[in-house]
Scaffold this motif. Structure first.
Motif, PDB file in Angstrom:
ATOM      1  N   ALA A   1      29.729  12.333  88.269  1.00  0.00           N
ATOM      2  CA  ALA A   1      29.990  13.017  89.709  1.00  0.00           C
ATOM      3  C   ALA A   1      28.638  12.835  90.354  1.00  0.00           C
ATOM      4  CB  ALA A   1      30.590  14.441  89.746  1.00  0.00           C
ATOM      5  N   PRO A   2      28.358  13.230  91.869  1.00  0.00           N
ATOM      6  CA  PRO A   2      27.380  13.338  92.354  1.00  0.00           C
ATOM      7  C   PRO A   2      26.405  14.313  91.830  1.00  0.00           C
ATOM      8  CG  PRO A   2      29.058  13.170  94.200  1.00  0.00           C
ATOM      9  CD  PRO A   2      29.857  13.397  92.715  1.00  0.00           C
ATOM     10  N   GLY A   3      25.044  13.995  91.651  1.00  0.00           N
ATOM     11  CA  GLY A   3      23.996  14.611  91.078  1.00  0.00           C
ATOM     12  C   GLY A   3      22.767  13.691  90.292  1.00  0.00           C
ATOM     13  N   PRO A   4      22.194  14.308  89.643  1.00  0.00           N
ATOM     14  CA  PRO A   4      21.069  13.417  89.208  1.00  0.00           C
ATOM     15  C   PRO A   4      21.496  12.306  88.139  1.00  0.00           C
ATOM     16  CG  PRO A   4      21.037  15.741  87.897  1.00  0.00           C
ATOM     17  CD  PRO A   4      22.023  15.620  89.208  1.00  0.00           C
ATOM     18  N   ASP A   5      22.570  12.160  87.581  1.00  0.00           N
ATOM     19  CA  ASP A   5      23.043  11.230  86.828  1.00  0.00           C
ATOM     20  C   ASP A   5      23.476  10.120  87.638  1.00  0.00           C
ATOM     21  OD1 ASP A   5      22.645  12.270  84.064  1.00  0.00           O
ATOM     22  OD2 ASP A   5      24.575  13.674  84.435  1.00  0.00           O
TER      23      ASP A   5
ATOM     24  N   SER B   1      29.763  14.001  83.812  1.00  0.00           N
ATOM     25  CA  SER B   1      28.305  14.722  84.087  1.00  0.00           C
ATOM     26  C   SER B   1      28.499  16.065  84.406  1.00  0.00           C
ATOM     27  CB  SER B   1      27.858  13.810  85.346  1.00  0.00           C
ATOM     28  OG  SER B   1      28.871  14.108  86.503  1.00  0.00           O
ATOM     29  N   ASP B   2      27.542  16.775  84.004  1.00  0.00           N
ATOM     30  CA  ASP B   2      27.434  18.188  84.067  1.00  0.00           C
ATOM     31  C   ASP B   2      27.764  18.815  85.493  1.00  0.00           C
ATOM     32  OD1 ASP B   2      26.795  18.035  81.641  1.00  0.00           O
ATOM     33  OD2 ASP B   2      24.759  18.846  81.646  1.00  0.00           O
ATOM     34  N   ASN B   3      27.505  17.915  86.439  1.00  0.00           N
ATOM     35  CA  ASN B   3      27.538  18.366  87.898  1.00  0.00           C
ATOM     36  C   ASN B   3      28.979  18.185  88.526  1.00  0.00           C
ATOM     37  OD1 ASN B   3      24.696  17.497  87.563  1.00  0.00           O
ATOM     38  ND2 ASN B   3      24.525  18.347  89.391  1.00  0.00           N
ATOM     39  N   ALA B   4      29.881  17.609  87.585  1.00  0.00           N
ATOM     40  CA  ALA B   4      31.474  17.486  88.070  1.00  0.00           C
ATOM     41  C   ALA B   4      31.910  18.985  88.427  1.00  0.00           C
ATOM     42  CB  ALA B   4      32.208  16.876  87.136  1.00  0.00           C
ATOM     43  N   TRP B   5      32.913  18.894  89.513  1.00  0.00           N
ATOM     44  CA  TRP B   5      33.491  19.919  89.895  1.00  0.00           C
ATOM     45  C   TRP B   5      34.610  20.418  88.949  1.00  0.00           C
ATOM     46  CZ3 TRP B   5      34.192  21.369  95.718  1.00  0.00           C
ATOM     47  CH2 TRP B   5      33.095  21.240  96.381  1.00  0.00           C
ATOM     48  N   ALA B   6      34.893  21.491  88.584  1.00  0.00           N
ATOM     49  CA  ALA B   6      35.982  21.771  87.771  1.00  0.00           C
ATOM     50  C   ALA B   6      37.195  21.364  88.217  1.00  0.00           C
ATOM     51  CB  ALA B   6      36.129  23.277  87.325  1.00  0.00           C
ATOM     52  N   MET B   7      37.709  21.466  89.675  1.00  0.00           N
ATOM     53  CA  MET B   7      38.995  21.223  90.203  1.00  0.00           C
ATOM     54  C   MET B   7      39.190  19.502  90.045  1.00  0.00           C
ATOM     55  SD  MET B   7      38.519  21.114  94.491  1.00  0.00           S
ATOM     56  CE  MET B   7      37.904  20.051  95.349  1.00  0.00           C
ATOM     57  N   HIS B   8      38.000  18.656  89.975  1.00  0.00           N
ATOM     58  CA  HIS B   8      38.305  17.281  89.803  1.00  0.00           C
ATOM     59  C   HIS B   8      38.607  17.068  88.535  1.00  0.00           C
ATOM     60  CE1 HIS B   8      37.074  16.756  94.202  1.00  0.00           C
ATOM     61  NE2 HIS B   8      35.647  16.919  93.775  1.00  0.00           N
TER      62      HIS B   8
ATOM     63  N   THR C   1      30.455  17.635  98.988  1.00  0.00           N
ATOM     64  CA  THR C   1      31.837  17.672  99.600  1.00  0.00           C
ATOM     65  C   THR C   1      32.826  18.009  98.607  1.00  0.00           C
ATOM     66  OG1 THR C   1      33.487  16.152 100.528  1.00  0.00           O
ATOM     67  CG2 THR C   1      31.767  14.989  99.068  1.00  0.00           C
ATOM     68  N   GLU C   2      34.119  18.514  99.035  1.00  0.00           N
ATOM     69  CA  GLU C   2      35.072  18.777  98.133  1.00  0.00           C
ATOM     70  C   GLU C   2      35.942  17.370  97.732  1.00  0.00           C
ATOM     71  OE1 GLU C   2      37.043  18.847 102.068  1.00  0.00           O
ATOM     72  OE2 GLU C   2      35.174  19.592 101.022  1.00  0.00           O
ATOM     73  N   ARG C   3      35.602  16.275  98.336  1.00  0.00           N
ATOM     74  CA  ARG C   3      36.401  15.314  98.065  1.00  0.00           C
ATOM     75  C   ARG C   3      35.806  14.356  96.989  1.00  0.00           C
ATOM     76  NH1 ARG C   3      35.810  15.318 104.160  1.00  0.00           N
ATOM     77  NH2 ARG C   3      37.644  15.281 105.065  1.00  0.00           N
TER      78      ARG C   3
END
Length: 376
Positions: A37-41, A117-124, A54-56
């Motif tokens: 997901a978006p983030g450092p990785d 990745s640790d930055n992934a949103w729980a809802m995704h 974004t929530e998308r």
């Protein structure tokens, strides 16, 4: 330092190589692939950093033997296409009103275990689990903690440049007035200097004076620095996408014999930690070497944190120099060595350098004085 040349930017081939390496590492760890997901990785793998949270759903899908795919919202696809790593992957966009999890599910093994990745949103993640109930997941920190840990030569040059900028900042800050000024004012000076020397992001500027120095993560406040104070300075951020992080402890006026002794113990501990760095040594041995000096001097209970953390596209990441971490050091790893002594209600001392593992030892990326520095 300010006249040094900027390292060459990364290319699409660099990002392609990273994605291929990550996919191989996932397969070797028994994973069906990686979901980033978006983030450092994502920045490290593709060079793409969405301009806004974004929530998308945005998700990079990596699997050995398959072309990388970046799932992005249609309205953000033009920005994703501009990323340096975009030529090394396939973009698959989805429009509002469509199900992004169904689109992503088509790319995944329906019964696979994936690193996320640790930055992934729980809802995704929950949306993917609903679409593919046979899948399971592990955090990248758990599954591939060393993914970004070993830096190549280009990354080492960027980290060295960030360290040199932090060093230049310290050399300037030691000449500004301390006594009679608030911690927050000195912290603002640090931030301005980091930016002057090339940082585009300032992550922290700790100025912990007197008794505040006994708190390793002191939040800068309005305490007025006084003559006779020990002051812990810990600052860093990102320069050209790579991190700096250094600590020095200065004294306002002449220190007492005890203050000088405690500072010398921390300096010796930092040197011992640095000298423990060499390929094949477990991370915990760096912690043990630094901690032994402080414990033998009678201050063991006042060293209350790990000896170090990795650094790269973030200022804190694996590997960690801590008891129980048996990961062996590998040439190219970069991390802090930052022992400290914290005497509640009185003062604290911390000395920190970023160190990289070489073929036969270690090399410091910070080179300002570690001896006691007095300020006015």
């Amino acid at each position: 330092m300010t006249g040094s040349s900027t390292p060459a930017p990364f290319t699409a081939d660099d990002y392609r190589s990273r994605m291929e390496r990550a996919a191989r590492a996932a397969a070797e760890a028994g994973l069906a692939g990686l979901l980033v997901a978006p983030g450092p990785d994502l920045v490290w793998l593709t060079g793409y950093a969405p301009t806004a949270t974004t929530e998308r759903l945005t998700l990079l899908v990596l699997a050995a033997g398959r072309d990388p795919v970046l799932v992005v919202p249609t309205l953000e696809a033009p920005d994703a296409e501009k990323a340096v790593g975009a030529p090394a992957l396939t973009l698959r966009d989805w429009t509002d009103g469509k199900d992004p999890y169904a689109a992503t599910a088509a790319l995944l093994d329906a019964s696979g275990r994936f690193g996320v990745s640790d930055n992934a949103w729980a809802m995704h993640l929950l949306g993917l689990q609903k679409a593919l109930p046979g899948t399971s997941y592990a955090s990248l920190t758990e599954a591939l903690p060393m993914l970004r840990a070993v830096k190549d030569e280009a990354e080492l040059r960027l980290l060295a440049a960030a360290g040199a900028a932090a060093d230049a900042t310290f050399e300037e800050i030691r000449n500004v007035p301390f006594a009679g000024r608030r911690e927050s004012e000195i912290a603002a000076d640090l931030a301005a200097l980091l930016r002057r020397f090339g940082h585009d992001q300032v992550d922290f500027t700790i100025v912990a004076s007197g008794p505040n120095g006994a708190n390793p993560h002191h939040e800068v406040g309005d305490r007025v620095v006084e003559r006779g104070d020990m002051v812990v300075l810990d600052f860093g951020g990102l320069k050209d996408g790579y991190g700096s992080d250094t600590s020095r402890t200065v004294h306002v006026g002449e220190p007492t014999d005890e203050e000088r002794r405690v500072h010398d113990i921390v300096r010796e501990a930092q040197e011992a930690g640095f000298r423990a760095v060499r390929p094949g040594v477990a991370c915990q041995e760096v912690d043990r070497a630094a901690r032994a000096v402080i414990t033998d001097a009678g201050y063991g209970e006042y060293f209350i944190h790990r000896t170090g953390h990795g650094i790269g596209v973030t200022t804190h990441e694996p590997p960690y120099m801590i008891e129980g971490e048996e990961q062996a050091l590998v040439p190219g790893m970069c991390f802090s060595v930052e022992p400290g002594i914290y005497l509640p209600g009185r003062f604290g001392v911390r000395i920190e350098d970023i160190v990289t593992v070489t073929e036969d030892g270690g090399r410091r990326l910070n080179n300002t004085p570690r001896e006691m520095v007095t300020v006015g």
